[in-house]
Design an enzyme around this catalytic site. Structure first.
Site, PDB file in Angstrom:
ATOM      1  N   HIS A   1       0.847  -1.199   0.000  1.00 22.48           N
ATOM      2  CA  HIS A   1       0.000   0.000   0.000  1.00 22.48           C
ATOM      3  C   HIS A   1       0.877   1.242   0.000  1.00 22.48           C
ATOM      4  O   HIS A   1       1.949   1.264   0.583  1.00 22.48           O
ATOM      5  CB  HIS A   1      -0.986  -0.004   1.183  1.00 22.48           C
ATOM      6  CG  HIS A   1      -0.370   0.122   2.534  1.00 22.48           C
ATOM      7  ND1 HIS A   1      -0.162   1.342   3.151  1.00 22.48           N
ATOM      8  CD2 HIS A   1       0.081  -0.804   3.414  1.00 22.48           C
ATOM      9  CE1 HIS A   1       0.377   1.155   4.352  1.00 22.48           C
ATOM     10  NE2 HIS A   1       0.542  -0.144   4.527  1.00 22.48           N
TER      11      HIS A   1
ATOM     12  N   ASP B   1       6.176   2.262   6.514  1.00 21.95           N
ATOM     13  CA  ASP B   1       4.808   1.740   6.421  1.00 21.95           C
ATOM     14  C   ASP B   1       4.005   2.586   5.450  1.00 21.95           C
ATOM     15  O   ASP B   1       3.253   3.446   5.858  1.00 21.95           O
ATOM     16  CB  ASP B   1       4.143   1.729   7.795  1.00 21.95           C
ATOM     17  CG  ASP B   1       2.771   1.071   7.788  1.00 21.95           C
ATOM     18  OD1 ASP B   1       2.447   0.365   6.809  1.00 21.95           O
ATOM     19  OD2 ASP B   1       2.016   1.267   8.749  1.00 21.95           O
TER      20      ASP B   1
ATOM     21  N   GLU C   1      -5.282   1.725   2.592  1.00 15.25           N
ATOM     22  CA  GLU C   1      -5.066   0.592   3.510  1.00 15.25           C
ATOM     23  C   GLU C   1      -5.214   1.048   4.952  1.00 15.25           C
ATOM     24  O   GLU C   1      -5.886   0.412   5.750  1.00 15.25           O
ATOM     25  CB  GLU C   1      -3.681  -0.026   3.269  1.00 15.25           C
ATOM     26  CG  GLU C   1      -3.450  -1.348   3.997  1.00 15.25           C
ATOM     27  CD  GLU C   1      -2.770  -1.253   5.344  1.00 15.25           C
ATOM     28  OE1 GLU C   1      -2.580  -2.309   5.980  1.00 15.25           O
ATOM     29  OE2 GLU C   1      -2.423  -0.136   5.793  1.00 15.25           O
ATOM     30  N   GLU C   2      -4.580   2.161   5.272  1.00 18.49           N
ATOM     31  CA  GLU C   2      -4.592   2.653   6.649  1.00 18.49           C
ATOM     32  C   GLU C   2      -5.997   3.057   7.111  1.00 18.49           C
ATOM     33  O   GLU C   2      -6.328   2.931   8.280  1.00 18.49           O
ATOM     34  CB  GLU C   2      -3.639   3.843   6.793  1.00 18.49           C
ATOM     35  CG  GLU C   2      -2.190   3.528   6.492  1.00 18.49           C
ATOM     36  CD  GLU C   2      -1.517   2.638   7.523  1.00 18.49           C
ATOM     37  OE1 GLU C   2      -2.135   2.264   8.540  1.00 18.49           O
ATOM     38  OE2 GLU C   2      -0.328   2.315   7.302  1.00 18.49           O
TER      39      GLU C   2
END
Length: 194
Positions: A58, A70, A103-104
């Site tokens: 992502h 991330d 995604e988050e």
């Protein structure tokens, strides 16, 4: 870009919790030497079916988090794999490179891909590369069900595997998920790395 013809999948998606978002996934494809029929992924061994392999990461992050790890490193990993595969002869199976959005916020990009994109029906197996962190090895912490063939493949091809069934036991107790959760529920076999 690297000899690929990338495309953008734009979709409006809602989670089970009533939150919604418009996402833009980025996809590219490397055709394989064998045709990739549309298959539903309830099979337990790779010899029972042909299909595409998916590599995913992502590209969104959270303001309070380290976006480089991330999941900037996941994006770079998938991009570098795409570059390296272009240098070799065509792989046996098609390879789909998926960069998800949202995604988050609720796994929105993964939800949009499995629900709406025609390539999703071709995916036989996938590798999701998520939160790398800033030190230590990348861990394979989750696989799909009926994973015996996956574990054998992993053990045969990874020089220094870093994995344990304890990782998944601990992960299930955490209050979070990754895109792989959506892929696994859609019947895609594979690995989740972080």
């Amino acid at each position: 870009l690297l000899g690929y013809a990338p495309q953008v999948q734009e979709a409006f998606v809602c989670s089970g919790f009533g939150t919604c978002a418009t996402v833009k996934n980025i996809l590219a494809r490397l055709d394989g030497g064998e045709p990739s029929p549309v298959v539903r992924l309830s099979l337990t061994t790779p010899s029972e079916s042909r299909g595409a392999v998916m590599l995913s990461a992502h590209y969104d992050s959270v303001g309070a988090g380290p976006g480089a790890s991330d999941d900037g490193t996941g994006v770079v990993t998938v991009l570098e794999t795409a570059r390296a595969l272009k240098l070799d002869p065509a792989p046996r199976h098609p390879v789909i490179f998926l960069f998800t959005d949202g995604e988050e916020a609720g796994l929105f990009g993964a939800r949009a891909f499995v629900a709406e994109h025609p390539w999703a029906r071709e995916v036989r197996a996938g590798v999701n590369v998520d939160n790398r962190g800033s030190s230590g090895p990348s861990l394979m912490f989750e696989t799909s069900d009926a994973n015996r063939w996956l574990i054998r493949l992993f053990a045969a091809t990874v020089k220094r595997p870093a994995t344990s069934s304890l990782f998944y036991t601990l992960y299930k107790r955490l209050p979070n998920d990754t895109d792989f959760t959506v892929f696994r529920r859609a019947g895609i076999h594979g690995f989740n790395l972080a």
